[in-house]
Write a protein that holds these residues in place. Structure first.
Motif, PDB file in Angstrom:
ATOM      1  N   GLY A  17       1.403   0.776  -2.194  1.00 48.71           N
ATOM      2  CA  GLY A  17       1.629  -0.393  -1.603  1.00 48.71           C
ATOM      3  C   GLY A  17       3.568  -0.971  -1.927  1.00 48.71           C
ATOM      4  N   ALA A  19       4.407  -4.385  -1.174  1.00 50.36           N
ATOM      5  CA  ALA A  19       4.531  -5.409  -1.597  1.00 50.36           C
ATOM      6  C   ALA A  19       5.906  -5.576  -1.865  1.00 50.36           C
ATOM      7  N   ASP A  41      -0.236   1.342   1.965  1.00 49.25           N
ATOM      8  CA  ASP A  41      -0.753  -0.582   2.450  1.00 49.25           C
ATOM      9  C   ASP A  41       0.484  -1.580   2.878  1.00 49.25           C
ATOM     10  N   SER A 155     -10.130  -9.032   1.420  1.00 46.28           N
ATOM     11  CA  SER A 155      -9.172  -9.276   0.597  1.00 46.28           C
ATOM     12  C   SER A 155      -9.129 -10.654   0.174  1.00 46.28           C
ATOM     13  N   ASN A 156      -8.745 -10.339  -1.697  1.00 39.43           N
ATOM     14  CA  ASN A 156      -8.663 -11.107  -2.104  1.00 39.43           C
ATOM     15  C   ASN A 156     -10.052 -12.324  -1.754  1.00 39.43           C
ATOM     16  N   GLN A 177     -10.277  -5.447  -0.808  1.00 43.52           N
ATOM     17  CA  GLN A 177      -9.281  -5.243  -1.454  1.00 43.52           C
ATOM     18  C   GLN A 177      -9.418  -6.412  -2.567  1.00 43.52           C
ATOM     19  N   PHE A 204      -5.861  -3.592  -6.729  1.00 46.41           N
ATOM     20  CA  PHE A 204      -4.512  -3.786  -6.956  1.00 46.41           C
ATOM     21  C   PHE A 204      -4.450  -4.796  -8.706  1.00 46.41           C
ATOM     22  N   SER A 205      -2.981  -3.999  -8.969  1.00 46.05           N
ATOM     23  CA  SER A 205      -2.840  -4.747  -9.785  1.00 46.05           C
ATOM     24  C   SER A 205      -3.831  -4.273 -10.974  1.00 46.05           C
ATOM     25  N   GLY A 248       2.158   0.254  -6.564  1.00 44.08           N
ATOM     26  CA  GLY A 248       3.283  -0.486  -5.723  1.00 44.08           C
ATOM     27  C   GLY A 248       4.538   0.278  -7.127  1.00 44.08           C
ATOM     28  N   THR A 249       4.343   1.608  -6.586  1.00 36.51           N
ATOM     29  CA  THR A 249       5.677   2.289  -8.409  1.00 36.51           C
ATOM     30  C   THR A 249       6.614   2.468  -7.430  1.00 36.51           C
ATOM     31  N   THR A 250       7.935   1.764  -8.050  1.00 37.36           N
ATOM     32  CA  THR A 250       9.624   2.521  -6.892  1.00 37.36           C
ATOM     33  C   THR A 250       9.729   3.656  -7.984  1.00 37.36           C
ATOM     34  N   HIS A 254       6.917   7.979 -11.437  1.00 35.51           N
ATOM     35  CA  HIS A 254       5.688   7.427 -11.330  1.00 35.51           C
ATOM     36  C   HIS A 254       4.837   7.889 -10.112  1.00 35.51           C
ATOM     37  N   ASP A 258       1.263   9.063 -10.924  1.00 36.59           N
ATOM     38  CA  ASP A 258      -0.426   8.549 -10.687  1.00 36.59           C
ATOM     39  C   ASP A 258      -0.712   9.262  -9.546  1.00 36.59           C
TER      40      ASP A 258
HETATM   41  N1  LIG Z   1      -4.210  -7.698  -1.218  1.00 38.21           N
HETATM   42  C1  LIG Z   1      -3.351  -8.569  -1.483  1.00 38.21           C
HETATM   43  O1  LIG Z   1      -3.017 -10.530  -1.746  1.00 38.21           O
HETATM   44  C2  LIG Z   1      -2.572  -8.272  -2.550  1.00 38.21           C
HETATM   45  C3  LIG Z   1      -1.833  -8.513  -3.778  1.00 38.21           C
HETATM   46  C4  LIG Z   1      -0.899  -7.649  -4.357  1.00 38.21           C
HETATM   47  C5  LIG Z   1      -1.019  -6.375  -4.425  1.00 38.21           C
HETATM   48  N2  LIG Z   1      -1.109  -5.710  -3.524  1.00 38.21           N
HETATM   49  C6  LIG Z   1      -0.568  -4.580  -2.504  1.00 38.21           C
HETATM   50  O2  LIG Z   1      -1.212  -3.888  -3.559  1.00 38.21           O
HETATM   51  C7  LIG Z   1      -0.213  -3.188  -4.003  1.00 38.21           C
HETATM   52  C8  LIG Z   1       0.632  -2.800  -5.360  1.00 38.21           C
HETATM   53  O3  LIG Z   1       0.389  -3.910  -6.172  1.00 38.21           O
HETATM   54  P1  LIG Z   1       0.138  -4.169  -7.586  1.00 38.21           P
HETATM   55  O4  LIG Z   1       0.373  -5.115  -8.134  1.00 38.21           O
HETATM   56  O5  LIG Z   1      -0.446  -3.111  -8.074  1.00 38.21           O
HETATM   57  O6  LIG Z   1       1.209  -2.831  -8.007  1.00 38.21           O
HETATM   58  P2  LIG Z   1       3.362  -3.524  -8.164  1.00 38.21           P
HETATM   59  O7  LIG Z   1       3.542  -5.139  -8.536  1.00 38.21           O
HETATM   60  O8  LIG Z   1       4.028  -3.184  -7.235  1.00 38.21           O
HETATM   61  O9  LIG Z   1       3.645  -2.677  -9.344  1.00 38.21           O
HETATM   62  C9  LIG Z   1       2.722  -1.801 -10.302  1.00 38.21           C
HETATM   63  C10 LIG Z   1       3.986  -1.735 -11.525  1.00 38.21           C
HETATM   64  O10 LIG Z   1       3.394  -0.255 -12.268  1.00 38.21           O
HETATM   65  C11 LIG Z   1       4.653   0.665 -12.789  1.00 38.21           C
HETATM   66  N3  LIG Z   1       4.038   1.404 -12.807  1.00 38.21           N
HETATM   67  C12 LIG Z   1       3.217   2.331 -11.255  1.00 38.21           C
HETATM   68  N4  LIG Z   1       3.369   3.174 -12.020  1.00 38.21           N
HETATM   69  C13 LIG Z   1       3.639   3.523 -13.312  1.00 38.21           C
HETATM   70  C14 LIG Z   1       3.526   4.765 -14.370  1.00 38.21           C
HETATM   71  N5  LIG Z   1       2.872   5.633 -13.631  1.00 38.21           N
HETATM   72  N6  LIG Z   1       3.705   4.633 -15.747  1.00 38.21           N
HETATM   73  C15 LIG Z   1       4.317   2.958 -14.918  1.00 38.21           C
HETATM   74  N7  LIG Z   1       4.437   2.399 -15.049  1.00 38.21           N
HETATM   75  C16 LIG Z   1       3.997   1.846 -13.385  1.00 38.21           C
HETATM   76  C17 LIG Z   1       5.832   0.496 -11.685  1.00 38.21           C
HETATM   77  O11 LIG Z   1       7.163   0.245 -12.603  1.00 38.21           O
HETATM   78  P3  LIG Z   1       8.026   1.498 -12.204  1.00 38.21           P
HETATM   79  O12 LIG Z   1       8.061   1.106 -10.271  1.00 38.21           O
HETATM   80  O13 LIG Z   1       8.918   1.419 -12.769  1.00 38.21           O
HETATM   81  O14 LIG Z   1       6.780   2.318 -11.516  1.00 38.21           O
HETATM   82  C18 LIG Z   1       5.384  -1.466 -11.283  1.00 38.21           C
HETATM   83  O15 LIG Z   1       5.509  -2.500 -12.783  1.00 38.21           O
HETATM   84  C19 LIG Z   1       1.558  -3.697  -3.043  1.00 38.21           C
HETATM   85  O16 LIG Z   1       2.140  -3.224  -3.332  1.00 38.21           O
HETATM   86  C20 LIG Z   1       0.314  -4.541  -2.457  1.00 38.21           C
HETATM   87  O17 LIG Z   1      -0.089  -3.292  -1.151  1.00 38.21           O
HETATM   88  C21 LIG Z   1      -2.253  -6.571  -2.461  1.00 38.21           C
END
Ligand SMILES: NC(=O)c1ccc[n+]([C@@H]2O[C@H](COP(=O)([O-])OP(=O)(O)OC[C@H]3O[C@@H](n4cnc5c(N)ncnc54)[C@H](OP(=O)(O)O)[C@@H]3O)[C@@H](O)[C@H]2O)c1
Length: 279
Positions: A17, A19, A41, A155-156, A177, A204-205, A248-250, A254, A258
């Protein structure tokens, strides 16, 4: 691994992802693909996403030999309410036109002639589906029927809205989603509807909405048994119950961890325990 929606369209089992990545978007998409992700995404919504920079990454990847058809691209139509002044379509036009304009601009941003999945970012109202939702959905059905997108989704969405959509739409969504809270049985009601219709549920989240679960001693014990992190346990749990997780890891570390979650195996008892851990 690949999942299959009811219309037999394939989708990779883990999605990256984009975002909130802002100017790092292009670099992170390249890193995600280099790490092994094949599904991306995004959304045509400048408040949270940089679709143009996803497109920039895709062009760089193409030069490196990673062709468009080896990647799964998903983007979203976001209503004018979810946009700021940079609305990527004429917000005074009728909704059908808004969807068409947003879709065409997504194709331009992503430097592609088709999408793998096109998602309605969210219904226009909290309860039920209204006239606006049906007009937008009909426009999305048109895009699907024209072959310009291989899947359409929403979504949502609540369980009641999804039920209504599945019962009354000409084309049911192939993907859903949603934000996935452990306290709601990991969105159990919506997941069950998806399962019944052959719809792919994307969660997600999974980590950010469930921090207490990640710190739970039982989850830590499972992680220790598997020699994995608690984040990997949650992602593997999601996959084993049939969900397609987003991350959405940076961090490249990770990203790899993942994806490696796919190699883990939680027992039936562990799955059952995680399913109800926050209820
Ligand atoms: N449809 C919607 O309304 C909607 C809303 C929100 C999100 N989304 C989608 O979903 C995607 C993902 O969003 P999200 O909310 O799930 O993720 P996110 O907010 O981007 O955050 C992922 C978090 O998990 C941590 N993380 C990931 N893998 C890890 C690991 N193996 N160990 C420890 N920490 C880990 C990341 O830290 P690090 O960066 O340090 O790894 C980050 O803090 C978005 O980018 C977007 O594409 C859609």
């Amino acid at each position: 691994m690949t999942l299959m929606a009811y219309n037999h369209a394939p989708i990779p089992s883990f999605m990256y992802g984009t975002a909130w990545k802002e100017e790092a978007t292009a670099h992170l998409v390249q890193l995600a693909v280099a790490s092994g992700f094949r599904a991306i995404d995004t959304a045509n919504q400048l408040i949270h996403y940089q679709e143009v920079l996803v497109g920039e990454a895709l062009q760089t990847l193409r030069k490196e030999g990673i062709e468009r058809d080896t990647l799964f691209l998903q983007t979203k139509f976001t209503s004018a309410d979810g946009q700021d002044h940079r609305t990527p379509y004429d917000a005074s036009a009728d909704l059908t036109t808004q969807v068409r304009q947003s879709f065409e601009s997504s194709l331009t941003h992503l430097c592609t002639e088709y999408l793998d999945s096109y998602v309605l970012h969210g219904p226009y109202q909290r309860r039920g589906l209204g006239e606006a939702d049906w007009e937008v959905w009909a426009a999305m059905e048109g895009l699907y029927q024209s072959g310009k997108t291989k899947m359409i989704g929403i979504s949502n969405v609540t369980a009641a809205q999804l039920t209504e959509l599945c019962e009354q739409a000409n084309v049911k969504p192939m993907v859903v989603q949603n934000r996935c809270f452990a306290a709601l049985g990991w969105d159990k009601e919506v997941r069950e509807i998806c399962q019944g219709h052959g719809i792919i549920y994307q969660g997600f989240s999974l980590l950010t909405a469930n921090r207490r679960v990640l710190a739970d001693p039982e989850i830590r014990t499972m992680a220790r048994r598997l020699g994995a992190s608690t984040a990997q346990v949650i992602f593997r749990f999601a996959m084993q119950i049939g969900m397609l997780p987003l991350t959405g890891t940076t961090s490249q570390q990770h990203m790899k961890e993942d994806l490696q979650a796919e190699q883990l195996a939680l027992s039936t008892e562990e799955i059952q325990r995680i399913e109800t851990i926050a209820l």
